[in-house]
Design a protein around this motif. Structure first.
Motif, PDB file in Angstrom:
ATOM      1  N   THR A  55      -0.724   7.548  -1.951  1.00 41.17           N
ATOM      2  CA  THR A  55      -1.844   7.351  -2.707  1.00 41.17           C
ATOM      3  C   THR A  55      -3.298   6.846  -1.712  1.00 41.17           C
ATOM      4  OG1 THR A  55      -0.438   6.298  -3.952  1.00 41.17           O
ATOM      5  CG2 THR A  55      -2.871   5.724  -4.350  1.00 41.17           C
ATOM      6  N   GLN A  56      -2.940   6.335  -0.502  1.00 40.79           N
ATOM      7  CA  GLN A  56      -3.974   6.174   0.480  1.00 40.79           C
ATOM      8  C   GLN A  56      -4.492   7.397   0.922  1.00 40.79           C
ATOM      9  OE1 GLN A  56      -2.693   3.939   3.869  1.00 40.79           O
ATOM     10  NE2 GLN A  56      -4.969   3.266   4.284  1.00 40.79           N
ATOM     11  N   ARG A  57      -3.418   8.340   1.454  1.00 39.12           N
ATOM     12  CA  ARG A  57      -4.135   9.815   1.770  1.00 39.12           C
ATOM     13  C   ARG A  57      -4.900  10.384   0.761  1.00 39.12           C
ATOM     14  NH1 ARG A  57       0.838  12.822   5.016  1.00 39.12           N
ATOM     15  NH2 ARG A  57       0.979  11.409   6.899  1.00 39.12           N
ATOM     16  N   GLU A  58      -4.561  10.332  -0.512  1.00 42.61           N
ATOM     17  CA  GLU A  58      -5.060  10.915  -1.553  1.00 42.61           C
ATOM     18  C   GLU A  58      -6.504  10.458  -1.673  1.00 42.61           C
ATOM     19  OE1 GLU A  58      -5.990  13.801  -4.388  1.00 42.61           O
ATOM     20  OE2 GLU A  58      -4.356  13.738  -3.088  1.00 42.61           O
ATOM     21  N   LYS A  59      -6.688   9.069  -1.604  1.00 43.95           N
ATOM     22  CA  LYS A  59      -8.101   8.397  -1.873  1.00 43.95           C
ATOM     23  C   LYS A  59      -8.716   8.980  -0.616  1.00 43.95           C
ATOM     24  CE  LYS A  59      -6.542   4.421  -4.433  1.00 43.95           C
ATOM     25  NZ  LYS A  59      -6.501   2.905  -4.226  1.00 43.95           N
ATOM     26  N   GLU A  60      -8.349   9.021   0.799  1.00 43.14           N
ATOM     27  CA  GLU A  60      -8.914   9.162   1.796  1.00 43.14           C
ATOM     28  C   GLU A  60      -9.531  10.769   1.804  1.00 43.14           C
ATOM     29  OE1 GLU A  60      -6.323   8.460   5.239  1.00 43.14           O
ATOM     30  OE2 GLU A  60      -6.658   6.354   4.957  1.00 43.14           O
ATOM     31  N   ARG A  61      -8.843  11.634   1.214  1.00 43.94           N
ATOM     32  CA  ARG A  61      -9.058  13.128   1.026  1.00 43.94           C
ATOM     33  C   ARG A  61     -10.131  13.007   0.059  1.00 43.94           C
ATOM     34  NH1 ARG A  61      -8.574  16.844  -2.295  1.00 43.94           N
ATOM     35  NH2 ARG A  61      -7.492  15.731  -3.850  1.00 43.94           N
ATOM     36  N   VAL A  62     -10.137  12.440  -1.083  1.00 43.48           N
ATOM     37  CA  VAL A  62     -11.141  12.581  -1.799  1.00 43.48           C
ATOM     38  C   VAL A  62     -12.602  11.905  -1.480  1.00 43.48           C
ATOM     39  CG1 VAL A  62     -11.801  11.428  -4.335  1.00 43.48           C
ATOM     40  CG2 VAL A  62      -9.527  12.418  -3.945  1.00 43.48           C
ATOM     41  N   ALA A  63     -12.097  10.928  -0.943  1.00 38.79           N
ATOM     42  CA  ALA A  63     -13.621  10.337   0.032  1.00 38.79           C
ATOM     43  C   ALA A  63     -14.201  11.410   0.871  1.00 38.79           C
ATOM     44  CB  ALA A  63     -13.304   9.151   0.723  1.00 38.79           C
ATOM     45  N   ARG A  64     -13.539  12.026   1.690  1.00 36.63           N
ATOM     46  CA  ARG A  64     -13.967  12.912   2.558  1.00 36.63           C
ATOM     47  C   ARG A  64     -14.651  14.108   2.090  1.00 36.63           C
ATOM     48  NH1 ARG A  64      -8.988  12.353   5.393  1.00 36.63           N
ATOM     49  NH2 ARG A  64      -8.295  14.137   4.446  1.00 36.63           N
ATOM     50  N   GLN A  96     -15.924  14.198  -1.231  1.00 32.50           N
ATOM     51  CA  GLN A  96     -17.128  13.490  -1.804  1.00 32.50           C
ATOM     52  C   GLN A  96     -18.129  13.268  -0.480  1.00 32.50           C
ATOM     53  OE1 GLN A  96     -17.729  12.977  -5.062  1.00 32.50           O
ATOM     54  NE2 GLN A  96     -19.932  12.568  -4.131  1.00 32.50           N
ATOM     55  N   ILE A 100       0.871  -1.194   0.056  1.00 37.97           N
ATOM     56  CA  ILE A 100      -0.018  -0.017  -0.103  1.00 37.97           C
ATOM     57  C   ILE A 100       1.040   1.182   0.123  1.00 37.97           C
ATOM     58  CG2 ILE A 100      -1.766   1.224   1.190  1.00 37.97           C
ATOM     59  CD1 ILE A 100      -2.513  -1.599   2.639  1.00 37.97           C
TER      60      ILE A 100
END
Length: 178
Positions: free
Chosen positions: A98-107, A109, A94
């Motif tokens: 990339t994981q931080r970016e996905k979490e930021r995008v999810a927040r 959204q 992992i």
């Protein structure tokens, strides 16, 4: 490249060298890839690693402090623990950035969804709050507007009310479609 021992004492002594580049980096002896980035206003603890996703070297900022803040050994221990957690994620395949970016995008959204829901609820409340007085005001505005545009013609007040009610129903119907 300067190497230091990671401790609260050495971290607190690090200062930005004004004669050098905009950002200076100092790496630790004990932990491979763990270092301190010295900016003009802040010191950041960083970790440099090879991404398991695309095999590129990436740098993640673990924590950031002003030069006025004094660190203690407990905080350094937490940072070392976070270092090991990031290392275990990398071994599991992992990429932390990339994981931080996905979490930021999810927040973002989730926040956008909540705002859309609140806006929809506000529109529904506005439609539900439409009273007979509001209908009368719309009728009066529409009547004064149409009277200014069209020449006056004689009609009974009953016909005016029926036609304005029809117009009001049509307006409400189309406003709900928007």
């Amino acid at each position: 490249m300067k190497k230091i021992k990671l401790s609260a004492k050495t971290f607190n002594r690090l200062q930005y060298d004004t004669s050098g580049a905009k950002t200076q980096r100092v790496w630790t002896n004990e932990f491979r890839g763990l270092g301190v980035s010295l900016g003009q206003t802040r010191k950041s603890i960083i970790y440099k690693y090879k991404s398991p996703v695309d095999n590129r070297f990436k740098i993640i900022t673990m924590d950031s402090f002003t030069y006025d803040q004094v660190l203690d050994d407990d905080l350094i221990d937490e940072i070392v623990g976070e270092h090991y957690a990031i290392k275990s994620k990398i071994r599991a395949g992992i990429c932390p950035i990339t994981q931080r970016e996905k979490e930021r995008v999810a927040r973002a959204q989730t926040k956008a969804d909540k705002l859309a829901e609140i806006e929809a609820q506000a529109q529904q409340d506005a439609i539900n709050a439409f009273t007979l007085d509001d209908a009368h005001q719309v009728y009066c505005k529409h009547r004064s507007y149409t009277q200014n545009l069209k020449p006056k013609k004689r009609s009974s007040p009953c016909n005016d009310i029926i036609s304005s009610t029809k117009l009001l129903i049509i307006e409400l119907f189309f406003s709900r479609l928007e």
